[in-house]
Design an enzyme around this catalytic site. Structure first.
Site, PDB file in Angstrom:
ATOM      1  CB  CYS A   2      -0.863   0.040   1.246  1.00  0.00           C
ATOM      2  SG  CYS A   2      -1.828  -1.426   1.505  1.00  0.00           S
ATOM      3  NE  ARG A  27       4.608   1.734  -1.016  1.00  0.00           N
ATOM      4  CZ  ARG A  27       5.359   1.982   0.052  1.00  0.00           C
ATOM      5  NH1 ARG A  27       6.441   2.703  -0.070  1.00  0.00           N
ATOM      6  NH2 ARG A  27       5.024   1.533   1.228  1.00  0.00           N
ATOM      7  CD1 TRP A  75      -0.456  -5.826  -3.328  1.00  0.00           C
ATOM      8  CD2 TRP A  75      -0.455  -6.657  -1.256  1.00  0.00           C
ATOM      9  NE1 TRP A  75      -0.005  -7.118  -3.396  1.00  0.00           N
ATOM     10  CE2 TRP A  75       0.009  -7.659  -2.145  1.00  0.00           C
ATOM     11  CE3 TRP A  75      -0.534  -6.984   0.096  1.00  0.00           C
ATOM     12  CZ2 TRP A  75       0.394  -8.930  -1.728  1.00  0.00           C
ATOM     13  CZ3 TRP A  75      -0.155  -8.251   0.522  1.00  0.00           C
ATOM     14  CH2 TRP A  75       0.300  -9.200  -0.393  1.00  0.00           C
ATOM     15  CG  ASN A  99       0.570   2.278   3.637  1.00  0.00           C
ATOM     16  OD1 ASN A  99      -0.490   2.300   3.012  1.00  0.00           O
ATOM     17  ND2 ASN A  99       1.697   2.757   3.155  1.00  0.00           N
ATOM     18  N   GLY A 100      -0.358  -1.082   6.457  1.00  0.00           N
ATOM     19  CA  GLY A 100      -0.040  -1.979   7.573  1.00  0.00           C
ATOM     20  C   GLY A 100      -1.197  -2.913   7.871  1.00  0.00           C
ATOM     21  CD  GLU A 473      16.870 -13.256  -7.857  1.00  0.00           C
ATOM     22  OE1 GLU A 473      16.368 -13.852  -6.883  1.00  0.00           O
ATOM     23  OE2 GLU A 473      16.461 -12.148  -8.254  1.00  0.00           O
ATOM     24  CE  LYS A 477      13.710 -11.451  -9.972  1.00  0.00           C
ATOM     25  NZ  LYS A 477      14.088 -10.679  -8.837  1.00  0.00           N
ATOM     26  CD  GLU A 480       9.838 -11.644  -8.799  1.00  0.00           C
ATOM     27  OE1 GLU A 480       9.167 -11.216  -7.862  1.00  0.00           O
ATOM     28  OE2 GLU A 480      11.074 -11.580  -8.817  1.00  0.00           O
ATOM     29  CG  HIS A 496      16.862 -37.976  -5.014  1.00  0.00           C
ATOM     30  ND1 HIS A 496      17.155 -39.275  -4.672  1.00  0.00           N
ATOM     31  CD2 HIS A 496      18.045 -37.395  -5.340  1.00  0.00           C
ATOM     32  CE1 HIS A 496      18.467 -39.469  -4.767  1.00  0.00           C
ATOM     33  NE2 HIS A 496      19.024 -38.336  -5.173  1.00  0.00           N
ATOM     34  CE  LYS A 592      11.371  -2.626  -5.628  1.00  0.00           C
ATOM     35  NZ  LYS A 592      12.100  -3.710  -6.312  1.00  0.00           N
TER      36      LYS A 592
HETATM   37  C1  F6R Z   1      11.694 -10.531  -5.977  1.00  0.00           C
HETATM   38  C2  F6R Z   1      11.578  -9.512  -4.964  1.00  0.00           C
HETATM   39  C3  F6R Z   1      11.254  -9.948  -3.587  1.00  0.00           C
HETATM   40  C4  F6R Z   1      12.112  -9.165  -2.575  1.00  0.00           C
HETATM   41  C5  F6R Z   1      11.666  -9.498  -1.143  1.00  0.00           C
HETATM   42  C6  F6R Z   1      12.497  -8.805  -0.111  1.00  0.00           C
HETATM   43  O1  F6R Z   1      11.991  -9.966  -7.207  1.00  0.00           O
HETATM   44  O2  F6R Z   1      11.729  -8.355  -5.220  1.00  0.00           O
HETATM   45  O3  F6R Z   1      11.414 -11.315  -3.438  1.00  0.00           O
HETATM   46  O4  F6R Z   1      13.447  -9.513  -2.775  1.00  0.00           O
HETATM   47  O5  F6R Z   1      10.315  -9.140  -0.989  1.00  0.00           O
HETATM   48  O6  F6R Z   1      12.400  -7.432  -0.222  1.00  0.00           O
HETATM   49  P1  F6R Z   1      13.480  -6.481   0.424  1.00  0.00           P
HETATM   50  O7  F6R Z   1      14.761  -6.740  -0.263  1.00  0.00           O
HETATM   51  O8  F6R Z   1      12.952  -5.105   0.181  1.00  0.00           O
HETATM   52  O9  F6R Z   1      13.544  -6.834   1.881  1.00  0.00           O
END
Ligand code: F6R
Length: 597
Positions: A2, A27, A75, A99-100, A473, A477, A480, A496, A592
């Site tokens: 949010c 975000r 969100w 927010n929260g 990773e 990527k 998502e 396995h 985000k």
């Molecule tokens: C994936 C991504 C998330 C963040 C995770 C941690 O592309 O962006 O998996 O890496 O939410 O976020 P931070 O680094 O802000 O603690």
């Protein structure tokens, strides 16, 4: 997650709020809304879905808008992503954005129902509005403090109240909020990037404080009703750096920034002539390290574990913050806890940090956002200086996090005297040559490989050793941003169980850069190929493997190889998502900055 923006000043309130909301889009959100005063009455306009829908409604409204308002991108947590559940929420005198998450919302709701309040939405935010209203008898600050005593959880609130058409109130706990200072105009925002077009001057609101914004100025008071003198900070980012420039998506722009950002990082920390790593802590004095993070930052930590153990011989335990915070980790008197976070606001990572601090364990954070909670609370902090990362899927921040972990491992190895001069000199040279090498792989075309993948329903990434950490990773990527189901497997583990999922045409992407494990990984790939898998490999020049699609990379040491391979996987994920027509910068359901558990 949010986003909040609020404005009081001479500009047209709708213009400022919409600009702020658009800046907060990155975000992640699923509905939005604004509230403002119109002839002393509070009015709200809300919309499920994107800001464009809200903008249309605002354009078509005949309601007169003044010069004060609050706005929100939501969100969904409590209740669906509907217009009804979108913020702001109004209960009697009080209108607010939040927010929260309020953890005891159900309990409070029960009490408020008994007092005669009724609720139209499924949100915890409406409960907060009712709670504050229940204490409101003309003094909003007192009502806010009383409500704070009852609320459990996290919140940043922007509040307006009937009868006070010249004031915005703001308060926060465990969720960030800044107050922006312009020229006879003031803002509230969940992060400074929302208001950079208008001002770079801001103060951080602390827990236990209430801010009151009026057109004549801002007053911040503490729980003893004493005025607090706040330090005005200057944001070290400009609106220009947040724009997409000529790139189609922020994700692409941010991947392309990796070489220059790495070059800057090298300038900050590495003197290759003298073979010295400066301005970074020496972690060699610790006997063990716990790395705690979430998502991609967690996977950067997995690379860090590999390097710290290999180079500096320090045992490293990597944990997801959401698990770590509820475990009972065993600390020795020489444990260091390293937290990694781009935003510095991830709720679980903050909780893990506080847990370690409560136990008296030294903490070090690798963070991008300098004004963030983690940066402020941790004992020692390393800033990666990636600039604002707008695409929800992290790319450049991951690369810089890994680069810092590599340097920490090398610095510790040097301090312990366990690295030969010749290897040290080789690694320094390799590290400083990386920006150019990354530049080269980023300018290749991966569309042909993406075309082999984009119609698949599932993709496997396999690798051994450090290659496996890169698979984690690469797979995250891809899933998502392209919504293709994908898994990362240690190459030897596939047989396995999960190999049963390989069908004719299932893409298996094998990372085979580790020289000593190469033959083993090739065998595992052939096992998948024999079952019909479409094999794609990322290999170094030396690896000979026929009849598969290949991406050939220069062979580097384990110390730097990740920094050359993962940018390719990021670009591949981007190309696949593009072919599938996905919303690349704001994938569905994602946020985000994950400020709730
Ligand atoms: C994936 C991504 C998330 C963040 C995770 C941690 O592309 O962006 O998996 O890496 O939410 O976020 P931070 O680094 O802000 O603690």
């Amino acid at each position: 997650m949010c986003g909040i923006i609020g404005y009081i000043g001479k500009r047209k309130v709708a213009d400022v709020l919409l600009t702020g909301l658009k800046n907060l889009e990155y975000r992640g959100y699923d509905s939005c809304g604004i509230s403002f005063f119109s002839n002393d009455e509070i009015k709200s306009i809300k919309s499920a879905g994107k800001i464009q829908g809200l903008e249309e409604k605002i354009k078509n409204t005949e309601i007169e808008m003044g010069h004060l308002g609050i706005a929100h991108t939501r969100w969904a947590t409590h209740g669906s992503a509907s217009e009804m559940n979108a913020h702001p929420h109004t209960v009697s005198n009080i209108t607010l954005v939040h927010n929260g998450i309020i953890e005891n919302a159900e309990l409070l709701k029960g009490e408020l129902l008994e007092k005669g309040y009724f609720f139209q939405t499924e949100t915890d935010t409406e409960v907060v509005a009712a709670l504050i209203d229940s204490y409101y008898q003309g003094d909003l600050v007192s009502a806010i403090f009383k409500a704070e005593n009852r609320m459990k959880g996290s919140y940043a609130l922007g509040i307006i109240v009937k009868g006070e058409s010249d004031k915005i109130y703001a308060v926060r706990k465990d969720s960030p909020l800044v107050i922006g200072y312009g020229n006879e105009e003031y803002f509230i925002a969940s992060d400074i990037s929302a208001i950079l077009e208008f001002t770079k001057q801001y103060v951080l609101l602390e827990e236990g404080e209430v801010a009151i914004l009026e057109s004549s100025g801002v007053k911040v008071i503490d729980s003893n009703y004493q005025e607090v003198v706040k330090k005005v900070l200057l944001a070290d980012i400009d609106a220009e750096r947040q724009s997409k420039n000529s790139y189609e998506h922020y994700m692409l722009k941010e991947i392309m920034e990796e070489p220059i950002l790495l070059e800057n990082l090298i300038k900050m920390f590495v003197d290759s002539e003298k073979m010295v790593i400066s301005n970074l802590p020496d972690v060699s004095k610790y006997e063990e390290i716990h790395i705690v993070a979430c998502g991609s930052a967690l996977y950067a930590g997995e690379v860090g574990k590999y390097l710290l153990e290999e180079k500096s011989r320090i045992p490293v335990f990597v944990s997801a913050a959401s698990e770590y915070r509820y475990r009972s980790p065993i600390y020795s008197h020489k444990t260091l806890v390293i937290l990694i976070s781009q935003s510095g606001e991830t709720a679980d990572t903050i909780a893990a940090l506080r847990m370690a601090k409560d136990r008296g364990i030294p903490t070090l954070a690798i963070v991008n956002t300098e004004s963030s909670t983690i940066a402020r609370e941790v004992d020692d902090v390393i800033f990666i200086k990636a600039g604002v990362e707008v695409a929800v899927a992290t790319t450049k921040a991951y690369i810089l996090q890994v680069a810092i972990l590599s340097l920490l491992s090398l610095k510790a190895a040097i301090a312990k005297g366990i690295i030969r001069d010749s290897e040290m000199s080789f690694l320094f040279d390799e590290f400083i040559s990386l920006p150019e090498k990354i530049q080269e792989v980023l300018h290749r075309n991966y569309q042909n490989i993406a075309k082999e993948i984009y119609n698949s329903s599932t993709v496997f990434f396999i690798g051994r050793g450090i290659d496996y950490t890169m698979c984690l990773e690469g797979s995250l990527k891809l899933k998502e941003v392209s919504y293709i189901h994908s898994e990362a497997y240690q190459a030897g583990e596939l047989k396995h169980g999960s190999i049963s999922l390989i069908e004719r045409g299932t893409p298996v992407i094998a990372l085979i850069t580790s020289e000593e494990l190469k033959d083993k990984s090739v065998s595992n790939l052939i096992e998948a190929k024999s079952r019909g898998a479409k094999c794609i490999v990322v290999v170094t020049e030396k690896t000979e493997i026929e009849e598969v699609l290949k991406i050939v990379v220069e062979e580097l040491s384990s110390f730097t190889q990740t920094l050359l391979v993962v940018p390719i996987l990021q670009l591949l994920a981007y190309e696949v998502a593009k072919l599938r027509g996905c919303e690349i910068d704001q994938p569905r359901n994602l946020a985000k900055s994950v400020t709730v558990e």
